[in-house]
Design an enzyme around this catalytic site. Structure first.
Site, mmCIF file in Angstrom:
data_model
loop_
_atom_site.group_PDB
_atom_site.id
_atom_site.type_symbol
_atom_site.label_atom_id
_atom_site.label_comp_id
_atom_site.label_asym_id
_atom_site.label_seq_id
_atom_site.Cartn_x
_atom_site.Cartn_y
_atom_site.Cartn_z
ATOM 1 N N ASP A 215 -0.341 -4.617 -3.642
ATOM 2 C CA ASP A 215 -1.358 -3.572 -3.888
ATOM 3 C C ASP A 215 -0.764 -2.171 -3.752
ATOM 4 O OD1 ASP A 215 -3.046 -5.789 -3.920
ATOM 5 O OD2 ASP A 215 -3.681 -5.508 -1.851
ATOM 6 N N ASP B 184 0.820 -1.225 0.000
ATOM 7 C CA ASP B 184 0.000 0.000 0.000
ATOM 8 C C ASP B 184 0.851 1.271 0.000
ATOM 9 O OD1 ASP B 184 -2.054 -1.772 0.111
ATOM 10 O OD2 ASP B 184 -2.925 -1.038 1.966
#
Length: 560
Positions: A397, A376
């Site tokens: 991600d 992230d």
């Protein structure tokens, strides 16, 4: 010149909905006797329902839409923008109610854990952001002058962000075992459903350019490589060398500037400015968490270059932060620009979600910056954002969120993750099919970082996975190296979102760009039409011609 505080153009109502009533009444046989009070009331209620059903046609939550609109007085005389206004006013009431509920829960936090306490604080901030976005939207809908086509994209962006805020609030409780999420989720879903219905009604307003309402909203035409919403002065600022730039404040660790910390300089910047305020951050590593709040508009950070000016911190979810609050730098004030700065979260791969930068700044732009973390890394939370010639490093991600975000001529590098982890470049979070959001990667490099190259056969690497049901990402004319798995994309959870997502690839190159073995999900496509892919470029997706010119960041409006 872009002025985020003066965005209140007005949207008119061109076609009174009472016309629908005349069509309806013309097909109804008139009674031979004068109607009594009960009959009149029956016709009145019936007319209101007919109008409400017409306005709500095509919405995802028609029962809520009809019940909200049919209760309005003088419905037959109201225009479509006025119906949207009434829905948004009701939505603001629901937001205030949810905020009050969270405040009451916060007062009793002895019964709850630290994560829930942090998540509630996130929700309260997100409710405030939502109220402000809805206030601006209501002003844009005021029927003072003809402006439907001019501010449609602003309205679409504001309402899309308002939906995102509700789900971000709920996501903060995802790791909690308590019941706070269950207490508040019904109210938050009602808010997002009202706004979703408003987005559908907005598409019906006369004068809206339907071609621009498909896929990503336009980012605007490019001038010298930058979206046009960057003013001429901002373009000069971005392209000028540090020695040629005039600064309003200087930050230097060695005491040679106005302040020794970035946070002090941000606090000293004017509130709600409609002109650019430039802060020079001299070379050095600044160990701090920085927050650019909503009232700090039109700020610009100018560093001395990637790896020279570094902002570094290590908040993470393992140590008790929410993902939203873990950001080393969080930007909410509209019109933010950064140039020549490295944003880093040094928590490491074992700390899971740990954000380097979160942007919820509308019309924000980043030029020649780097974003360094693991899971992230870059949280493109909401609204419209542009990244040019930036480097983004991460593992899981590592570009995620629900903004309308365009990456142009950037380098995306997958790092060496923890054992048994997979690398995923993107996790786009579009919750509603009516939102104008997505991630658009244009003319970029997608590759393994130096630490992954020697061991890349030991780790699977993917272009993206669907964080939310309507996840949307396109990769266009980019270089993809051989670290990317031939399947290209990864499931989030079995079949979740595979038919509702939109993932596309267009004319990419490199050993990882071969699409012959790609996934066969209903929502994935190899794009063969330039007409389809052009919707995801800077002009149609983020209205770049309207604001990027002011930033001095080079940009291209189309595919070239």
């Amino acid at each position: 010149m872009y002025n985020p505080s003066a965005r209140s153009k007005t949207l008119l109502l061109l076609l009174p909905i009472s016309a629908l009533v005349l069509v309806f009444l013309s097909s109804v046989a008139l009674p031979t006797k004068s109607p009594n009070a009960t009959q009149i009331q029956h016709f009145h209620v019936h007319d209101h329902l007919q109008i409400a059903h017409s306005a709500c046609e095509g919405t995802l939550y028609p029962d809520l839409c009809v019940s909200t609109i049919s209760a309005l007085p003088d419905l037959t005389s109201k225009s479509l923008p006025e119906l949207i206004q009434a829905t948004l006013n009701q939505t603001m009431y629901e937001v205030r109610l949810s905020s009050s509920n969270c405040t009451n829960i916060e007062k009793k936090l002895k019964r709850y854990n630290a994560l829930e306490e942090a998540a509630i604080k996130d929700c309260l901030e997100l409710f405030d952001d939502t109220l402000e976005e809805l206030r601006v939207a209501l002003a844009d809908l005021a029927p003072v002058k003809l402006a439907a086509s001019e501010n449609y994209h602003d309205l679409q962006t504001l309402l899309s962000a308002a939906i995102t805020n509700q789900y971000t609030c709920l996501d903060g409780f995802s790791g909690s075992r308590g019941n706070v999420r269950n207490i508040i989720k019904k109210g938050l879903h009602k808010i997002s459903h009202h706004v979703s219905n408003s987005l559908v009604m907005l598409n019906k307003v006369p004068g809206v350019n339907k071609s621009k309402s498909e896929a990503f909203p336009q980012h605007g035409r490019l001038k010298n490589g930058f979206p046009s919403w960057l003013t001429r002065r901002d373009r000069r600022l971005v392209q000028a060398s540090v020695n040629e730039t005039k600064f309003d404040l200087v930050v230097a660790r060695d005491g040679t500037g106005n302040f020794t910390t970035i946070s002090e300089a941000v606090a000293a910047a004017p509130n709600n400015s409609d002109t650019r305020f430039v802060i020079h951050i001299k070379a050095g590593t600044y160990f701090e968490n920085v927050e650019v709040v909503r009232k700090k508009k039109m700020l610009m950070f100018v560093g001395d270059g990637i790896g020279k000016t570094v902002v570094k911190a290590s908040r993470n979810v393992v140590d008790g932060s929410t993902t939203f609050r873990s950001a080393t730098v969080a930007v909410v004030g509209d019109g933010f620009i950064a140039k020549g700065v490295t944003f880093e979260n040094s928590a490491g791969p074992s700390k899971h979600q740990a954000v380097a930068l979160r942007s919820g700044s509308d019309l924000s732009a980043f030029y020649k910056c780097s974003f360094v973390a693991y899971q992230d890394t870059l949280y493109v939370h909401s609204l419209r954002q542009f990244y040019r010639e930036c480097d983004i490093y991460g593992t899981v991600d590592f570009i995620f969120g629900n903004a309308a975000a365009v990456f142009q001529s950037c380098n995306l590098y997958a790092r060496k993750p923890n054992p048994n982890q997979k690398n995923i470049f993107t996790a786009q979070g579009r919750e509603d099919p009516n939102q104008n959001t997505g991630i658009s990667i244009l003319n970029c490099k997608i590759a393994a970082a130096a630490d992954l190259i020697p061991v890349k056969s030991s780790f699977k690497t993917y272009l993206g996975r669907p964080w939310k049901e309507y996840s949307r990402t396109v990769i266009v004319r980019s270089y993809i190296d051989d670290s990317v798995d031939p399947g290209g994309w990864l499931e989030w959870n079995e079949t979740f979102a595979l038919s509702t997502l939109y993932y596309g690839e267009y004319l990419n190159r490199g050993p990882g760009s071969n699409t012959s073995a790609r996934v066969t999900w209903p929502g994935y496509r190899v794009i063969n039409s330039s007409t389809e892919v052009i919707r995801f470029t800077v002009e149609p997706f983020i209205q770049g011609s309207e604001w990027l010119n002011s930033t001095a960041i080079p940009f291209a409006l189309g595919l070239s």
